[in-house]
Design a protein around this motif. Structure first.
Motif, PDB file in Angstrom:
ATOM      1  N   GLN A 186      31.080  55.468   5.033  1.00  0.00           N
ATOM      2  CA  GLN A 186      32.026  56.596   4.960  1.00  0.00           C
ATOM      3  C   GLN A 186      33.368  56.151   4.368  1.00  0.00           C
ATOM      4  O   GLN A 186      33.958  55.185   4.832  1.00  0.00           O
ATOM      5  CB  GLN A 186      32.187  57.147   6.387  1.00  0.00           C
ATOM      6  N   HIS A 187      33.828  56.848   3.322  1.00  0.00           N
ATOM      7  CA  HIS A 187      35.090  56.565   2.624  1.00  0.00           C
ATOM      8  C   HIS A 187      35.141  55.180   1.965  1.00  0.00           C
ATOM      9  O   HIS A 187      36.218  54.691   1.611  1.00  0.00           O
ATOM     10  CB  HIS A 187      36.298  56.708   3.557  1.00  0.00           C
ATOM     11  N   ARG A 190      38.929  50.353   2.983  1.00  0.00           N
ATOM     12  CA  ARG A 190      39.809  50.533   4.152  1.00  0.00           C
ATOM     13  C   ARG A 190      39.399  49.671   5.338  1.00  0.00           C
ATOM     14  O   ARG A 190      40.121  49.601   6.331  1.00  0.00           O
ATOM     15  CB  ARG A 190      39.861  52.008   4.561  1.00  0.00           C
ATOM     16  N   ARG A 221      43.295  55.606  12.810  1.00  0.00           N
ATOM     17  CA  ARG A 221      43.372  57.060  12.607  1.00  0.00           C
ATOM     18  C   ARG A 221      44.824  57.447  12.330  1.00  0.00           C
ATOM     19  O   ARG A 221      45.639  57.575  13.242  1.00  0.00           O
ATOM     20  CB  ARG A 221      42.857  57.768  13.863  1.00  0.00           C
ATOM     21  N   PHE A 265      34.498  58.719  -1.681  1.00  0.00           N
ATOM     22  CA  PHE A 265      35.169  59.561  -0.693  1.00  0.00           C
ATOM     23  C   PHE A 265      34.131  60.110   0.276  1.00  0.00           C
ATOM     24  O   PHE A 265      33.061  60.565  -0.135  1.00  0.00           O
ATOM     25  CB  PHE A 265      35.914  60.712  -1.382  1.00  0.00           C
TER      26      PHE A 265
HETATM   27  O1  LIG Z   1      36.537  59.609  10.557  1.00  0.00           O
HETATM   28  P1  LIG Z   1      36.810  59.126   9.161  1.00  0.00           P
HETATM   29  O2  LIG Z   1      35.658  58.346   8.586  1.00  0.00           O
HETATM   30  O3  LIG Z   1      38.111  58.376   9.058  1.00  0.00           O
HETATM   31  O4  LIG Z   1      36.972  60.428   8.251  1.00  0.00           O
HETATM   32  C1  LIG Z   1      37.840  61.460   8.628  1.00  0.00           C
HETATM   33  C2  LIG Z   1      37.855  62.632   7.661  1.00  0.00           C
HETATM   34  O5  LIG Z   1      38.479  62.240   6.456  1.00  0.00           O
HETATM   35  C3  LIG Z   1      38.762  63.343   5.597  1.00  0.00           C
HETATM   36  O6  LIG Z   1      39.465  62.875   4.486  1.00  0.00           O
HETATM   37  C4  LIG Z   1      37.460  63.988   5.189  1.00  0.00           C
HETATM   38  O7  LIG Z   1      37.739  65.119   4.399  1.00  0.00           O
HETATM   39  C5  LIG Z   1      36.654  64.384   6.394  1.00  0.00           C
HETATM   40  O8  LIG Z   1      35.392  64.835   5.981  1.00  0.00           O
HETATM   41  C6  LIG Z   1      36.491  63.209   7.365  1.00  0.00           C
HETATM   42  O9  LIG Z   1      35.854  63.640   8.550  1.00  0.00           O
END
Ligand SMILES: O=P(O)(O)OC[C@H]1O[C@@H](O)[C@H](O)[C@@H](O)[C@@H]1O
Length: 233
Positions: A92-93, A97, A74, A84
């Motif tokens: 997610q994303h 990564r 984080r 994205f």
């Molecule tokens: O918890 P993650 O998967 O690292 O994502 C964190 C955030 O990343 C941001 O870039 C997104 O706009 C958010 O929607 C998202 O919650």
């Protein structure tokens, strides 16, 4: 946080070293000649720290960050690819990564011979077979070589050949190749469709086909002739 010194790739001019984190994952530490600093983890190719030449940290990292795969840390600069957020069908994303990247050995760090050069490193992510199953866009099968001067495009379509090699001997090597003119590197480009990265193994009786089709189209019509996204040279 403890970080053991692992391999020192340091050429005194490049100011680059590789250290191993407490999870056994390599991190690249870059230092500019003026003292700026960056740390990049091979986990996700994520920039974890960027400090200016006064030693001030410029990136946010959560005090609760979990520095442990498979999730991205984080903070810092994660690479969201090939999607994205949850805008696609992948995790997610995207997967980039959460994968382990590698140092690109074909592109060694720039050296610091001149004052303008910067500390840099090239990292590479090779998608696994599983990644390619859910994101089938690894070794495109259409390659376009654009000849701007003659306004023509060579289109190379390939099948069964996952890799592409682009070669030109350039100035020095041209002079050492006996069957090649000293200046001919200016008028040629070698583009190989190849099976180079992984061996193709055939059992008795099995067959394998590699196919290459070349065509030439006027450059202005190029995009209309490419039926799928490809490599453009
Ligand atoms: O918890 P993650 O998967 O690292 O994502 C964190 C955030 O990343 C941001 O870039 C997104 O706009 C958010 O929607 C998202 O919650």
């Amino acid at each position: 946080m403890s970080m053991g010194h692992y391999t020192n790739l340091t050429d005194p001019r490049t100011e680059l070293e590789v250290v191993r984190d407490w999870n056994g994952i390599d991190q690249v530490v870059l230092r500019s000649p003026r003292g700026a600093y960056a740390r990049v983890s091979l986990h996700g190719g994520q920039v974890l720290s960027w400090r200016n030449d006064r030693g001030e940290e410029l990136l946010f990292t959560s005090s609760k960050a979990i520095f442990k795969p498979p999730k991205a840390m984080r903070g810092g600069i994660p690479i969201c690819f090939p999607q994205f957020g949850n805008s696609g069908t992948l995790e997610q994303h995207g997967f980039a990564r959460n994968r382990i990247w590698a140092l690109d050995e074909e592109h060694p760090p720039l050296n610091q011979n001149d004052n303008n050069s910067k500390a840099s490193v090239d990292l590479i992510l090779k998608p696994s077979e599983d990644d390619l199953k859910c994101w089938p866009h690894g070794s495109p099968n259409v390659i376009a070589v654009l000849d701007h001067e003659k306004k023509r495009t060579f289109v190379i379509r390939k099948e069964g050949l996952p890799d592409v090699v682009v070669w030109n001997p350039w100035e020095k090597k041209s002079k050492n190749i006996v069957d090649f003119g000293d200046e001919e590197y200016k008028q040629m480009l070698c583009v190989d469709a190849a099976a180079a990265e992984r061996q193709i193994t055939l059992k008795p009786g099995e067959e394998w086909t590699g196919k290459l089709e070349l065509s030439e189209v006027p450059s202005t019509n190029c995009s209309g002739h490419l039926d799928q996204p490809g490599i453009i040279i």
